[in-house]
Each structure stands twice: as structure tokens, then as C-alpha cells.
Motif scaffolding. Sequence first.
Motif, PDB file in Angstrom:
ATOM      1  N   GLY A  38      -3.666   0.970   5.022  1.00 45.22           N
ATOM      2  CA  GLY A  38      -2.609   1.963   4.915  1.00 45.22           C
ATOM      3  C   GLY A  38      -2.439   2.760   6.188  1.00 45.22           C
ATOM      4  O   GLY A  38      -3.192   2.614   7.147  1.00 45.22           O
ATOM      5  N   ARG A  39      -1.435   3.638   6.158  1.00 45.45           N
ATOM      6  CA  ARG A  39      -1.135   4.473   7.320  1.00 45.45           C
ATOM      7  C   ARG A  39      -2.175   5.567   7.496  1.00 45.45           C
ATOM      8  O   ARG A  39      -2.829   5.992   6.543  1.00 45.45           O
ATOM      9  N   LEU A  40      -2.285   6.043   8.716  1.00 45.33           N
ATOM     10  CA  LEU A  40      -3.217   7.122   9.044  1.00 45.33           C
ATOM     11  C   LEU A  40      -2.910   8.362   8.209  1.00 45.33           C
ATOM     12  O   LEU A  40      -3.819   8.995   7.671  1.00 45.33           O
ATOM     13  N   TYR A  41      -1.628   8.690   8.092  1.00 43.05           N
ATOM     14  CA  TYR A  41      -1.250   9.871   7.323  1.00 43.05           C
ATOM     15  C   TYR A  41      -1.715   9.758   5.872  1.00 43.05           C
ATOM     16  O   TYR A  41      -2.228  10.727   5.310  1.00 43.05           O
ATOM     17  N   THR A  42      -1.570   8.598   5.268  1.00 41.98           N
ATOM     18  CA  THR A  42      -2.001   8.392   3.880  1.00 41.98           C
ATOM     19  C   THR A  42      -3.506   8.583   3.762  1.00 41.98           C
ATOM     20  O   THR A  42      -3.990   9.214   2.810  1.00 41.98           O
ATOM     21  N   TRP A  43      -4.239   8.067   4.719  1.00 44.94           N
ATOM     22  CA  TRP A  43      -5.701   8.217   4.744  1.00 44.94           C
ATOM     23  C   TRP A  43      -6.073   9.708   4.837  1.00 44.94           C
ATOM     24  O   TRP A  43      -6.922  10.194   4.099  1.00 44.94           O
ATOM     25  N   MET A  44      -5.394  10.433   5.741  1.00 43.19           N
ATOM     26  CA  MET A  44      -5.671  11.861   5.905  1.00 43.19           C
ATOM     27  C   MET A  44      -5.279  12.635   4.642  1.00 43.19           C
ATOM     28  O   MET A  44      -5.979  13.566   4.233  1.00 43.19           O
ATOM     29  N   LEU A  45      -4.175  12.248   4.046  1.00 44.08           N
ATOM     30  CA  LEU A  45      -3.719  12.883   2.812  1.00 44.08           C
ATOM     31  C   LEU A  45      -4.750  12.718   1.695  1.00 44.08           C
ATOM     32  O   LEU A  45      -5.036  13.669   0.954  1.00 44.08           O
ATOM     33  N   ASN A  46      -5.342  11.540   1.591  1.00 48.30           N
ATOM     34  CA  ASN A  46      -6.392  11.304   0.589  1.00 48.30           C
ATOM     35  C   ASN A  46      -7.621  12.159   0.861  1.00 48.30           C
ATOM     36  O   ASN A  46      -8.241  12.690  -0.070  1.00 48.30           O
ATOM     37  N   ILE A  47      -7.975  12.310   2.126  1.00 48.88           N
ATOM     38  CA  ILE A  47      -9.108  13.180   2.475  1.00 48.88           C
ATOM     39  C   ILE A  47      -8.795  14.615   2.056  1.00 48.88           C
ATOM     40  O   ILE A  47      -9.633  15.300   1.465  1.00 48.88           O
ATOM     41  N   ALA A  48      -7.569  15.074   2.343  1.00 49.34           N
ATOM     42  CA  ALA A  48      -7.184  16.445   1.986  1.00 49.34           C
ATOM     43  C   ALA A  48      -7.218  16.648   0.474  1.00 49.34           C
ATOM     44  O   ALA A  48      -7.757  17.647  -0.023  1.00 49.34           O
ATOM     45  N   ARG A  49      -6.649  15.709  -0.255  1.00 55.22           N
ATOM     46  CA  ARG A  49      -6.602  15.826  -1.713  1.00 55.22           C
ATOM     47  C   ARG A  49      -8.010  15.795  -2.306  1.00 55.22           C
ATOM     48  O   ARG A  49      -8.370  16.640  -3.129  1.00 55.22           O
ATOM     49  N   ASN A  50      -8.829  14.849  -1.876  1.00 58.64           N
ATOM     50  CA  ASN A  50     -10.185  14.728  -2.414  1.00 58.64           C
ATOM     51  C   ASN A  50     -11.061  15.925  -2.054  1.00 58.64           C
ATOM     52  O   ASN A  50     -11.848  16.405  -2.877  1.00 58.64           O
ATOM     53  N   THR A  51     -10.921  16.433  -0.842  1.00 62.43           N
ATOM     54  CA  THR A  51     -11.697  17.606  -0.423  1.00 62.43           C
ATOM     55  C   THR A  51     -11.289  18.824  -1.250  1.00 62.43           C
ATOM     56  O   THR A  51     -12.150  19.610  -1.669  1.00 62.43           O
ATOM     57  N   THR A  52     -10.006  18.960  -1.513  1.00 65.42           N
ATOM     58  CA  THR A  52      -9.516  20.081  -2.315  1.00 65.42           C
ATOM     59  C   THR A  52     -10.022  19.982  -3.753  1.00 65.42           C
ATOM     60  O   THR A  52     -10.480  20.977  -4.332  1.00 65.42           O
ATOM     61  N   ILE A  53      -9.954  18.801  -4.318  1.00 62.19           N
ATOM     62  CA  ILE A  53     -10.449  18.603  -5.691  1.00 62.19           C
ATOM     63  C   ILE A  53     -11.941  18.881  -5.758  1.00 62.19           C
ATOM     64  O   ILE A  53     -12.421  19.536  -6.689  1.00 62.19           O
ATOM     65  N   ASP A  54     -12.698  18.422  -4.759  1.00 62.30           N
ATOM     66  CA  ASP A  54     -14.140  18.711  -4.718  1.00 62.30           C
ATOM     67  C   ASP A  54     -14.381  20.212  -4.672  1.00 62.30           C
ATOM     68  O   ASP A  54     -15.272  20.729  -5.349  1.00 62.30           O
ATOM     69  N   LYS A  55     -13.577  20.921  -3.888  1.00 60.35           N
ATOM     70  CA  LYS A  55     -13.703  22.375  -3.785  1.00 60.35           C
ATOM     71  C   LYS A  55     -13.422  23.039  -5.145  1.00 60.35           C
ATOM     72  O   LYS A  55     -14.163  23.915  -5.580  1.00 60.35           O
ATOM     73  N   LEU A  56     -12.360  22.600  -5.810  1.00 58.52           N
ATOM     74  CA  LEU A  56     -11.997  23.183  -7.105  1.00 58.52           C
ATOM     75  C   LEU A  56     -13.069  22.925  -8.158  1.00 58.52           C
ATOM     76  O   LEU A  56     -13.257  23.732  -9.064  1.00 58.52           O
ATOM     77  N   ARG A  57     -13.747  21.811  -8.060  1.00 56.46           N
ATOM     78  CA  ARG A  57     -14.778  21.465  -9.036  1.00 56.46           C
ATOM     79  C   ARG A  57     -16.136  22.072  -8.717  1.00 56.46           C
ATOM     80  O   ARG A  57     -17.027  22.058  -9.559  1.00 56.46           O
ATOM     81  N   SER A  58     -16.307  22.604  -7.518  1.00 62.61           N
ATOM     82  CA  SER A  58     -17.611  23.118  -7.105  1.00 62.61           C
ATOM     83  C   SER A  58     -17.986  24.372  -7.896  1.00 62.61           C
ATOM     84  O   SER A  58     -17.141  25.180  -8.274  1.00 62.61           O
ATOM     85  N   LYS A  59     -19.259  24.511  -8.125  1.00 66.21           N
ATOM     86  CA  LYS A  59     -19.778  25.662  -8.876  1.00 66.21           C
ATOM     87  C   LYS A  59     -19.482  26.963  -8.136  1.00 66.21           C
ATOM     88  O   LYS A  59     -19.113  27.958  -8.740  1.00 66.21           O
ATOM     89  N   ASN A  60     -19.628  26.958  -6.807  1.00 67.08           N
ATOM     90  CA  ASN A  60     -19.378  28.177  -6.036  1.00 67.08           C
ATOM     91  C   ASN A  60     -17.927  28.622  -6.140  1.00 67.08           C
ATOM     92  O   ASN A  60     -17.651  29.807  -6.232  1.00 67.08           O
ATOM     93  N   TYR A  61     -17.000  27.674  -6.135  1.00 74.05           N
ATOM     94  CA  TYR A  61     -15.586  28.034  -6.266  1.00 74.05           C
ATOM     95  C   TYR A  61     -15.326  28.622  -7.648  1.00 74.05           C
ATOM     96  O   TYR A  61     -14.628  29.617  -7.781  1.00 74.05           O
TER      97      TYR A  61
END
Length: 176
Positions: free
Chosen positions: A66-89
Motif C-alpha cells: 500500500g501507499r506510504l500515507y495509508t501505512w502512516m494512517l494505520n500507525i496513527a489510528r492504532n496508536t490512538t486506539i492503544d492510547k484510548l485503551r490504556s489504563k493511564n488514559y
Amino acid sequence: MTQEEIVSRILRKDASSFTYLYDHYSKSLYGVIFNLIKNKEEAEDVLQEVFVKIWNNIDSYNESKGRLYTWMLNIARNTTIDKLRSKNYKKSAQNLSTDNFVNLLDDNSKETSKIDAIGIKVLLRRLKPKCIELFELLFFQGYTQQEASEELNIPLGTVKTNNRNCMNDLRTFVNG
């Protein structure tokens, strides 16, 4: 600059390519992050984390997938979801604690001090300490039962049983 040139330059750890990447993609990635997290400061922190991950993990990007932008978008989405699921958040985004809520009701300068129609103070005083602690985690701080189990260092089954028993106690107090 083409996608291949950007990737090649980032792989060589060319700082100007990072600046180019940030200048061209940060607003778009920030929009995706903010849409999920709904907090400006948290979104900015996640965006910074996303760009660090992009910089450190560019060698895992595969152009054939896939495109670089799509790869970066997946990193952004997954990092955000990880943050939302974190106990500290979850802890930082908690509602008022039971102590704060009771103190709010005790504050005579507030109109709310005159209203205790649902008997929160009385109910809280009548609950067992383990129930207050469990309700604090589950209902006021938004913990899952599994997270409460880990926080209290007791088995998940015990958390479930205590929650059920405490809810029954609460029903008994409410129904008189």
C-alpha cells in the motif's frame, strides 16, 4: 518529492525528509487522531508518538502492500486506539471520584448541597468498604472488571461476585 524518494531518504535518516513528511502529513494525521481522542493536548501527544514510530519503523513499510500515507494512517489510528485503551488514559479521563462527589454534596456554598434526593451520601456510607472501592473503579473511573481485578490484585471471579453482591446490597438499600 515522490513516495519512493521520501521512504529512501527517511531510511537514510535524512532530517530534511522528516520535516517534509511532517509538513505534508501532520494536519491530516492529527485530524484522524483528534476525531478519535477528542482532546487537543492528547491528540498532539499521540501525533508526536506517531511520527516517532514512523521514523523508527520506516524499514517495516512495504510499498507492495500500500501507499506510504495509508501505512502512516494505520500507525496513527492504532496508536490512538492503544492510547484510548490504556489504563493511564482511562484514569486521566475518569469522572469525579466518589470522594469528590460526596464532598461536592457536602459543600454548603453550592446549590447541589441542598439536593440529596437520591441519598448518595447515605448510600455510600452504608456500603462496605470493598464495595465503595469496587464501585469507585468500575463506575466512577470506568475500569473493566478485568482491569479492576488487576488493580485490586484479586481474581476476576471475585470481582464479579463482589460486584453482584454489592449491587444487591445497593438494591436493598434503595428499595428499603
